[in-house]
Design an enzyme around this catalytic site. Structure first.
Site, PDB file in Angstrom:
ATOM      1  N   CYS A  29      62.817  61.903  12.956  1.00 52.55           N
ATOM      2  CA  CYS A  29      62.300  61.091  14.072  1.00 52.55           C
ATOM      3  C   CYS A  29      60.776  60.981  13.970  1.00 52.55           C
ATOM      4  O   CYS A  29      60.207  59.901  14.159  1.00 52.55           O
ATOM      5  CB  CYS A  29      62.672  61.715  15.416  1.00 52.55           C
ATOM      6  SG  CYS A  29      64.445  61.844  15.712  1.00 52.55           S
ATOM      7  N   CYS A  43      62.645  66.641  16.062  1.00 49.82           N
ATOM      8  CA  CYS A  43      63.405  66.102  14.928  1.00 49.82           C
ATOM      9  C   CYS A  43      62.457  65.586  13.835  1.00 49.82           C
ATOM     10  O   CYS A  43      61.700  64.648  14.063  1.00 49.82           O
ATOM     11  CB  CYS A  43      64.313  64.988  15.453  1.00 49.82           C
ATOM     12  SG  CYS A  43      65.059  63.969  14.171  1.00 49.82           S
TER      13      CYS A  43
END
Length: 138
Positions: free
Chosen positions: A60, A57
């Site tokens: 992230c 991600c």
């Protein structure tokens, strides 16, 4: 302020370029380690910030260094990291719809939640929690 839809992606070596844990962030790899850390936090009267994240991600990866910095700035709080792909069934019990998702827990109960890699909002929530803890100790 981005987030990734919580669905598995194909992993490759580039997923491991960013170190997600570190600082005072503790990586949770089993349900048992989650239970142990939660029990520890409850017994010590600490608030837990749990980051449900994924190595693939982008948002992230972007927020993980900031999360590590916050863990060092606020040592009275417990910072946990859960990889949604490593603990799929456990993450599903938390109804994760996107990553990163941050849960704020007191005495094992959710007191707040933040979805997405919103640095200012994460900072504000952690500051408010930390300030409220200081007020309670006075």
């Amino acid at each position: 302020m981005g987030n990734c839809l919580a669905e598995p992606h194909t992993k490759d070596d580039s997923d491991h370029d960013v170190e997600f844990a570190g600082g005072n962030v503790q990586l949770i790899t089993t349900k048992e380690s989650w239970d142990q850390k939660l029990a520890e936090a409850i017994s010590e009267g600490r608030i837990v910030i749990a980051n449900f994240s994924a190595t693939w991600c982008g948002p992230c990866k972007m927020i993980s260094p900031f999360y590590r910095e916050l863990s060092e700035k606020y040592p009275s709080l417990m910072f946990l990291l859960v990889d949604v792909d490593e603990l799929t069934d456990f993450s599903a019990t938390w109804d994760i719809k996107a990553t990163p998702t941050f849960f704020f827990l007191r005495d094992g109960q959710q007191i707040d939640k933040l979805v997405g890699a919103n640095k200012p909002e994460l900072q504000n929530k952690i500051t408010a929690i930390s300030d409220s803890m200081i007020q309670c100790q006075k």
